[in-house]
Design an enzyme around this catalytic site. Sequence first.
Site, PDB file in Angstrom:
ATOM      1  N   CYS A 112       1.669 -10.378   0.703  1.00  0.00           N
ATOM      2  CA  CYS A 112       3.194 -11.055   0.776  1.00  0.00           C
ATOM      3  C   CYS A 112       3.278 -11.399   2.275  1.00  0.00           C
ATOM      4  O   CYS A 112       2.536 -12.324   2.716  1.00  0.00           O
ATOM      5  CB  CYS A 112       4.228 -10.055   0.666  1.00  0.00           C
ATOM      6  N   HIS A 215       2.459  -8.665  -4.630  1.00  0.00           N
ATOM      7  CA  HIS A 215       2.234  -7.414  -4.419  1.00  0.00           C
ATOM      8  C   HIS A 215       1.313  -6.766  -5.421  1.00  0.00           C
ATOM      9  O   HIS A 215       1.671  -6.131  -6.277  1.00  0.00           O
ATOM     10  CB  HIS A 215       3.654  -6.608  -4.150  1.00  0.00           C
ATOM     11  N   GLU A 217      -0.556  -4.279  -4.965  1.00  0.00           N
ATOM     12  CA  GLU A 217      -0.579  -2.855  -4.926  1.00  0.00           C
ATOM     13  C   GLU A 217       0.408  -2.226  -6.113  1.00  0.00           C
ATOM     14  O   GLU A 217       0.308  -1.015  -6.371  1.00  0.00           O
ATOM     15  CB  GLU A 217      -0.144  -2.408  -3.737  1.00  0.00           C
TER      16      GLU A 217
END
Length: 243
Positions: A112, A215, A217
């Site tokens: 990001c 994102h 993750e």
Amino acid sequence: MTNPLIGLTLDVDAPRGLSKAPHYSLRATYTQAVSHAGGLPMCLPHEPEMVEAYADTIAGLVVTGGGFDVSPALFGENKQHATVRTKEGRTSFELGIVKAMLKRNKPVLGICGGEQLINVILGGTLIQHIEDEVTDSLLHEQPNPRTEAGHKVKLTPGSLLQRIIGSDELPVNSAHHQAVKSVGAGVVVNATAPDGVIEGIEDPRYKFCLGVQWHPELNVTAGDAKILSAFVDAARVSSVVAA
């Protein structure tokens, strides 16, 4: 198989509580994703004088996202959009640690805002506010949970990212009001949204230098886990070579 040491950049919050001192913060999903991919996560306090020591020690770097923006002055713009919020101390530290890692040709993954910072370091520029610069833009700050996809991105054939994912498109979450506007010489755009907004970059001059606007993750799709695994694998190779 060793677990390579992966540095993660921290956000910094305003002073609060009894101590009246700034606080570091990082969502646990970042460290969990690195750990699940086989890395040993280590959070990096903003100590500019330790940048070179950090870069010597860690095998890979994740430049995390956050609710702030890169200063337009860093990519040559004199005017700052009203929505732009900067954190000069964090950005200064991240500039130093990314440059130190690239100097050593160690793997770097930008997520990001981390992708945006890497793009600026590599000679690119940013859109300060998508809705003001992109006609008929998507809603890049999605209203649904970030653990769900907001839109799909098209992956550039033959790019590192496309080879990692193994397909030509990927559903991604979306939580940003800025984006890459232009890239520096030699930098490859590896992902774009349906409205044309750049969603990913990479620099083939380095062993692993990758940035994504979403994102991974948060593990929205299996493709997100592949990104973290490929990064950690590259860091493992880097640590073995260094040894």
